[in-house]
Enzyme design. Structure first.
Site, PDB file in Angstrom:
ATOM      1  N   HIS A   1       0.876  -1.190   0.000  1.00 32.11           N
ATOM      2  CA  HIS A   1       0.000   0.000   0.000  1.00 32.11           C
ATOM      3  C   HIS A   1       0.908   1.234   0.000  1.00 32.11           C
ATOM      4  O   HIS A   1       1.664   1.451  -0.940  1.00 32.11           O
ATOM      5  CB  HIS A   1      -0.960  -0.101   1.194  1.00 32.11           C
ATOM      6  CG  HIS A   1      -2.077   0.899   1.221  1.00 32.11           C
ATOM      7  ND1 HIS A   1      -2.476   1.632   0.141  1.00 32.11           N
ATOM      8  CD2 HIS A   1      -2.904   1.288   2.243  1.00 32.11           C
ATOM      9  CE1 HIS A   1      -3.489   2.422   0.465  1.00 32.11           C
ATOM     10  NE2 HIS A   1      -3.770   2.242   1.746  1.00 32.11           N
TER      11      HIS A   1
ATOM     12  N   HIS B   1      -2.462  -0.872 -10.751  1.00 33.35           N
ATOM     13  CA  HIS B   1      -3.300  -0.345  -9.681  1.00 33.35           C
ATOM     14  C   HIS B   1      -4.550  -1.200  -9.562  1.00 33.35           C
ATOM     15  O   HIS B   1      -5.025  -1.749 -10.555  1.00 33.35           O
ATOM     16  CB  HIS B   1      -3.685   1.113  -9.970  1.00 33.35           C
ATOM     17  CG  HIS B   1      -4.274   1.804  -8.791  1.00 33.35           C
ATOM     18  ND1 HIS B   1      -5.596   1.700  -8.455  1.00 33.35           N
ATOM     19  CD2 HIS B   1      -3.706   2.604  -7.854  1.00 33.35           C
ATOM     20  CE1 HIS B   1      -5.814   2.410  -7.365  1.00 33.35           C
ATOM     21  NE2 HIS B   1      -4.692   2.968  -6.971  1.00 33.35           N
TER      22      HIS B   1
ATOM     23  N   ASP C   1       3.149   6.211  -7.562  1.00 35.55           N
ATOM     24  CA  ASP C   1       4.431   5.972  -6.886  1.00 35.55           C
ATOM     25  C   ASP C   1       5.617   5.971  -7.851  1.00 35.55           C
ATOM     26  O   ASP C   1       6.756   6.140  -7.440  1.00 35.55           O
ATOM     27  CB  ASP C   1       4.404   4.617  -6.161  1.00 35.55           C
ATOM     28  CG  ASP C   1       3.257   4.526  -5.174  1.00 35.55           C
ATOM     29  OD1 ASP C   1       2.965   5.554  -4.535  1.00 35.55           O
ATOM     30  OD2 ASP C   1       2.660   3.443  -5.047  1.00 35.55           O
TER      31      ASP C   1
HETATM   32  C1  MLT Z   1      -3.892   5.105  -3.958  1.00 41.54           C
HETATM   33  O1  MLT Z   1      -3.790   6.265  -3.548  1.00 41.54           O
HETATM   34  O2  MLT Z   1      -3.580   4.748  -5.109  1.00 41.54           O
HETATM   35  C2  MLT Z   1      -4.419   4.110  -3.031  1.00 41.54           C
HETATM   36  O3  MLT Z   1      -4.665   4.444  -1.773  1.00 41.54           O
HETATM   37  C3  MLT Z   1      -4.412   2.708  -3.416  1.00 41.54           C
HETATM   38  C4  MLT Z   1      -5.835   2.316  -3.735  1.00 41.54           C
HETATM   39  O4  MLT Z   1      -6.611   3.138  -4.200  1.00 41.54           O
HETATM   40  O5  MLT Z   1      -6.148   1.147  -3.503  1.00 41.54           O
END
Ligand code: MLT
Length: 390
Positions: free
Chosen positions: A225, A271, A326
């Site tokens: 995460h 994702h 990220d």
């Molecule tokens: C994100 O910001 O991408 C998340 O918290 C991961 C998600 O949406 O599952």
């Protein structure tokens, strides 16, 4: 299928992390697989360059602020921003050798014990107002940078945060810009991301805001995460070491193919919800390309953006071969003057606290005509005499 049944759960749906199962309503944001993140129905690209206070107002009240609303809201946040010396002293006694996310989870519990109001709405605004001071104190302590400068909320939400950090190097306008962008882009991501879900689940037992947020921050700390932003940066740095600063997209392509053959994880791609390049990543890529085109990590990230999609698209099992946030968020922070990957997830959590706290207020005090949602209590099938593997 029976009328009114959205979809049936079969054995194949179990042990899949509840991926995509509807469990409730989210009052603040949604993530469209193609169009990406929206806050209160507005695409993130329209909000990225606003001020943090404007976007927090939008998420908290559900509408964009008029000028007078904003003036009042800034005063409201400033009036709630003070963190007692007792809390700050406690943060400065936390062990410095753990990952800073562990200090973050502890600091939230301490804040709740010493300053919590046991009122979700009050505590939501309070923690949003106080979090820059708590996090600046935590980072300064953990990094060994000494005591924070006193908080001065008049500077602005993120300007004050950056001012409180005792960075060894000069703090530039570029850094403030990148920190604001990072903060705004991470406030919320729909209702079902792990940390938000966990925070709401813990609050459903009527644990207070701080205990619920502390659990949410522990959920965010894992590498699948929130800590993926730190791990992704380390992955690009490893690639830099092995391929050099000027690796081309085709060299990176071969590098990635070898990694995949060895079953190694390619960080920064894919994702749970998105099926395109994460629009938050696109915003960061645009900034990085415009402002820091010659930074070696930026150059590598831009080539990785091309090579990664090419290589991962060749695997039919991969449903989302595109970069996520990220892949470039941490590199943008580094290029802007914050070369401290250990704190990237903390910055993510400082931001996500806004969305999680607001969603907790909804579930506890607004959902179901104000009754709130019930205790989270899913069902597990007893595995009985089935043979467990591993
Ligand atoms: C994100 O910001 O991408 C998340 O918290 C991961 C998600 O949406 O599952």
């Amino acid at each position: 299928m029976e009328e009114g049944v959205l979809f049936e759960i079969t054995a194949e749906n179990l042990e899949t992390g509840m991926r995509g199962y509807p469990v409730g309503f989210c009052p603040t944001s949604y993530v469209d697989p193609i169009k990406g993140l929206h806050y209160m129905g507005k695409p993130i690209s329209e909000l990225a360059l606003k001020t943090p206070e404007e976007v927090i107002f939008l998420l908290y009240y559900g509408k964009e602020p008029e000028h007078h609303d904003l003036v009042h809201f800034k005063k409201e946040l400033a009036s709630r921003a003070k963190v007692s010396k007792e809390v700050l002293d406690q943060i400065r006694t936390l062990p410095r050798k753990g990952h800073p996310m562990k200090l973050f989870a502890s600091a939230l519990l301490t804040e709740g014990m010493l300053e919590g109001k046991n009122d979700y709405k009050e505590d939501c605004l309070n923690i949003i107002a106080k979090i820059p001071t708590i996090i600046a104190t935590l980072i300064n302590h953990h990094a060994g940078w000494g005591e924070s400068k006193p908080s001065d909320p008049k500077l602005g939400y993120i300007e004050n945060f950056v001012n409180m950090l005792n960075l060894p190097q000069e703090k530039t306008e570029d850094l403030i810009f990148a920190m604001k962008l990072f903060n705004i882009l991470h406030y919320d991501h729909g209702g079902g991301n792990l940390s938000t879900f966990v925070g709401k689940a813990v609050a459903s037992g009527l644990e207070d805001m701080y205990g619920s947020l502390s659990a949410a921050i522990s959920a965010l700390a894992g590498p699948r995460h929130g800590r993926a932003n730190q791990d992704c940066l380390e992955f690009v740095q490893k690639m830099q070491k092995e391929l050099g600063d000027s690796a081309t997209a085709s060299q990176i392509e071969s590098y990635l193919k070898k990694m995949i053959e060895k079953k190694e994880l390619v960080f920064g791609f894919g994702h749970a919800v998105l099926r395109v390049e994460d629009p938050r990543a696109t915003i960061f890529y645009n900034v990085a390309q415009k402002e820091y085109p010659n930074h070696p990590l930026v150059k590598l990230a831009l080539n990785l953006r091309i090579a990664g999609v090419k290589v991962l698209s060749e695997n039919p099992k991969i449903s989302d071969p595109y970069p996520n946030v990220d892949a470039i968020s941490g590199i943008t922070l580094i290029a802007a003057g914050f070369p401290y990957p250990e704190y990237f997830t903390v910055l993510f959590g400082m931001s996500r606290t806004v969305g999680i706290a607001r969603q907790i207020v909804y579930e506890r005090q607004e959902a179901r005509g104000g009754k709130g949602t019930p205790l989270v209590r899913p069902k597990y099938f007893y595995i009985g005499s089935l043979e467990l593997s591993g």
